[in-house]
Design a protein around this motif. Structure first.
Motif, PDB file in Angstrom:
ATOM      1  N   LYS A  10       0.708  -1.353  -0.142  1.00 13.91           N
ATOM      2  CA  LYS A  10      -0.100  -0.123   0.037  1.00 13.91           C
ATOM      3  C   LYS A  10       0.888   1.277   0.084  1.00 13.91           C
ATOM      4  CE  LYS A  10      -3.835  -2.117   2.492  1.00 13.91           C
ATOM      5  NZ  LYS A  10      -4.715  -1.844   3.764  1.00 13.91           N
ATOM      6  N   HIS A  11       0.277   2.213  -0.596  1.00 15.51           N
ATOM      7  CA  HIS A  11       1.297   3.663  -0.593  1.00 15.51           C
ATOM      8  C   HIS A  11       0.281   4.471  -0.146  1.00 15.51           C
ATOM      9  CE1 HIS A  11       3.474   6.965  -2.316  1.00 15.51           C
ATOM     10  NE2 HIS A  11       2.613   7.300  -2.770  1.00 15.51           N
ATOM     11  N   ILE A  12       0.949   5.334   0.910  1.00 12.49           N
ATOM     12  CA  ILE A  12       0.109   6.267   1.559  1.00 12.49           C
ATOM     13  C   ILE A  12       0.441   7.507   0.951  1.00 12.49           C
ATOM     14  CG2 ILE A  12      -0.065   7.708   3.811  1.00 12.49           C
ATOM     15  CD1 ILE A  12      -0.827   4.609   3.759  1.00 12.49           C
ATOM     16  N   LYS A  13      -0.581   8.261   0.288  1.00 12.84           N
ATOM     17  CA  LYS A  13      -0.508   9.504  -0.517  1.00 12.84           C
ATOM     18  C   LYS A  13      -0.708  10.782   0.543  1.00 12.84           C
ATOM     19  CE  LYS A  13      -1.487  11.598  -4.664  1.00 12.84           C
ATOM     20  NZ  LYS A  13      -2.566  11.642  -6.050  1.00 12.84           N
ATOM     21  N   LYS A  14       0.124  11.723   0.392  1.00 18.17           N
ATOM     22  CA  LYS A  14      -0.406  12.625   1.693  1.00 18.17           C
ATOM     23  C   LYS A  14      -0.541  14.012   0.619  1.00 18.17           C
ATOM     24  CE  LYS A  14       2.655  11.336   5.316  1.00 18.17           C
ATOM     25  NZ  LYS A  14       3.898  11.653   6.277  1.00 18.17           N
ATOM     26  N   GLU A  15      -1.465  14.590   1.158  1.00 13.19           N
ATOM     27  CA  GLU A  15      -1.768  15.934   0.268  1.00 13.19           C
ATOM     28  C   GLU A  15      -2.395  16.982   1.075  1.00 13.19           C
ATOM     29  OE1 GLU A  15      -3.675  13.741  -3.854  1.00 13.19           O
ATOM     30  OE2 GLU A  15      -4.926  14.120  -2.331  1.00 13.19           O
ATOM     31  N   LEU A  16      -2.055  18.222   0.715  1.00 12.49           N
ATOM     32  CA  LEU A  16      -2.408  19.469   1.762  1.00 12.49           C
ATOM     33  C   LEU A  16      -3.831  19.674   0.984  1.00 12.49           C
ATOM     34  CD1 LEU A  16       0.706  21.428   2.019  1.00 12.49           C
ATOM     35  CD2 LEU A  16      -0.371  20.056   3.709  1.00 12.49           C
ATOM     36  N   TRP A  17      -4.830  19.912   1.841  1.00 13.74           N
ATOM     37  CA  TRP A  17      -6.149  20.039   1.520  1.00 13.74           C
ATOM     38  C   TRP A  17      -6.532  21.314   2.161  1.00 13.74           C
ATOM     39  CZ3 TRP A  17     -10.419  15.689   0.667  1.00 13.74           C
ATOM     40  CH2 TRP A  17      -9.769  14.924  -0.345  1.00 13.74           C
ATOM     41  N   TYR A  18      -7.217  22.399   1.411  1.00 10.14           N
ATOM     42  CA  TYR A  18      -7.686  23.679   2.142  1.00 10.14           C
ATOM     43  C   TYR A  18      -9.007  23.260   3.032  1.00 10.14           C
ATOM     44  CZ  TYR A  18      -9.901  28.273   2.344  1.00 10.14           C
ATOM     45  OH  TYR A  18     -10.274  29.477   2.847  1.00 10.14           O
ATOM     46  N   TYR A  19      -9.038  23.660   4.318  1.00  5.55           N
ATOM     47  CA  TYR A  19     -10.096  23.042   5.189  1.00  5.55           C
ATOM     48  C   TYR A  19     -11.223  24.202   5.262  1.00  5.55           C
ATOM     49  CZ  TYR A  19      -8.992  26.097   9.027  1.00  5.55           C
ATOM     50  OH  TYR A  19      -8.731  26.839   9.929  1.00  5.55           O
ATOM     51  N   ASP A  20     -11.087  25.511   5.152  1.00  7.80           N
ATOM     52  CA  ASP A  20     -12.103  26.064   5.723  1.00  7.80           C
ATOM     53  C   ASP A  20     -13.204  26.550   4.750  1.00  7.80           C
ATOM     54  OD1 ASP A  20     -13.375  27.355   7.613  1.00  7.80           O
ATOM     55  OD2 ASP A  20     -11.779  29.299   8.168  1.00  7.80           O
ATOM     56  N   THR A  21     -13.843  25.576   4.385  1.00  4.91           N
ATOM     57  CA  THR A  21     -14.894  25.819   3.162  1.00  4.91           C
ATOM     58  C   THR A  21     -16.194  26.499   3.793  1.00  4.91           C
ATOM     59  OG1 THR A  21     -15.980  23.763   3.561  1.00  4.91           O
ATOM     60  CG2 THR A  21     -14.123  24.014   1.665  1.00  4.91           C
ATOM     61  N   PHE A  22     -16.457  26.424   5.015  1.00  5.21           N
ATOM     62  CA  PHE A  22     -17.647  26.827   5.949  1.00  5.21           C
ATOM     63  C   PHE A  22     -17.481  28.520   5.870  1.00  5.21           C
ATOM     64  CE2 PHE A  22     -19.922  27.256  10.078  1.00  5.21           C
ATOM     65  CZ  PHE A  22     -21.382  27.447   9.338  1.00  5.21           C
ATOM     66  N   ALA A  23     -16.290  28.865   5.981  1.00  2.95           N
ATOM     67  CA  ALA A  23     -15.811  30.431   5.975  1.00  2.95           C
ATOM     68  C   ALA A  23     -15.566  31.089   4.825  1.00  2.95           C
ATOM     69  CB  ALA A  23     -14.810  30.739   7.091  1.00  2.95           C
ATOM     70  N   THR A  24     -15.537  30.516   3.588  1.00  3.88           N
ATOM     71  CA  THR A  24     -14.973  30.887   2.161  1.00  3.88           C
ATOM     72  C   THR A  24     -16.127  31.114   1.510  1.00  3.88           C
ATOM     73  OG1 THR A  24     -12.933  29.845   2.875  1.00  3.88           O
ATOM     74  CG2 THR A  24     -13.469  30.447   0.522  1.00  3.88           C
ATOM     75  N   VAL A  25     -16.142  32.359   0.836  1.00  7.68           N
ATOM     76  CA  VAL A  25     -17.194  32.877  -0.175  1.00  7.68           C
ATOM     77  C   VAL A  25     -16.249  33.406  -1.048  1.00  7.68           C
ATOM     78  CG1 VAL A  25     -18.933  34.085  -0.748  1.00  7.68           C
ATOM     79  CG2 VAL A  25     -18.757  33.130   1.354  1.00  7.68           C
TER      80      VAL A  25
END
Length: 225
Positions: A43-58
């Motif tokens: 198995k290969h563990i893939k690490k990715e940075l994801w933007y998290y604050d969709t609730f505050a973002t317009v």
């Protein structure tokens, strides 16, 4: 102001007026996805940075990045760009990784390196003092306003058609513009994010209010285990 030393050398300093009233961080979290390789031998563990604050973002001018399934009003509204709304499926067509990549691309195209939005937070927001201390704006809606909006929405009324129902509800002198603010509410919280509420108020009280995300100002969020 030109320093004495600069005057003696015949130099004059040009002062740069910062174009934004507020700057937010591009708040990210680490997403770990597992992929199988070589016939499931490893198995290969893939690490990715994801933007998290969709609730505050317009996004500018008015696209709420929160997925439809998590919204109190689970539909696109007028002038919203569906291509900038996170997919209901976390690993769908437009993910939080895609949002982060989008911000970085837009930042590279911008003369300031920042991406103008209508609301954001991302774990850190820096404000021009004269804007932040606007006395008419708060980080919350009054309960009577929220309750009235919820009742209207639960009875199936179109949020864009109930302006007259709330014109008599005073909320820090920020009333008529609240007619559709519940379109930013989440189904779990039954209210909009406090940052969206604050920025919506600033937009309506400060002429030309300008807020942006700096994709290079990165904060990291991790859920408590």
């Amino acid at each position: 102001i030109t320093s004495t030393e600069d005057k003696e050398q015949g130099k004059e300093q040009e002062y740069f007026t910062y174009p934004h009233d507020a700057i937010c961080a591009a708040g990210v979290t680490m997403n770990l996805s597992t992929t199988k390789a070589h016939g499931q031998a490893r198995k290969h563990i893939k690490k990715e940075l994801w933007y998290y604050d969709t609730f505050a973002t317009v996004f500018y001018p008015d696209t709420f990045s929160h997925p439809l399934k998590r919204r109190f009003i689970s539909k696109y509204y007028h002038n919203e760009d569906p291509n900038l709304v996170r997919s209901d499926d976390q690993h769908g067509k437009f993910t939080q990784k895609d949002i982060y990549e989008y911000l970085k691309r837009q930042g590279r195209k911008s003369s300031t390196g920042n991406v103008r939005v209508t609301s954001c937070f991302g774990g850190l927001a820096i404000y021009r003092a004269s804007v932040y201390f606007e006395s008419k704006c708060r980080y919350r809606l009054e309960k009577d306003h929220v309750n009235l909006m919820l009742e209207e929405l639960k009875h199936g009324h179109d949020p864009s058609a109930i302006t007259s129902a709330i014109t008599n509800v005073r909320t820090n002198e920020h009333t008529s513009t609240h007619a559709t603010i519940m379109r930013y509410a989440s189904v779990q919280e039954e209210r909009p994010c406090e940052h969206v509420v604050f920025h919506d108020c600033l937009k309506n009280h400060i002429n030309g209010f300008d807020i942006a995300i700096n994709p290079n100002l990165v904060s990291f969020w991790k859920r408590n285990s």
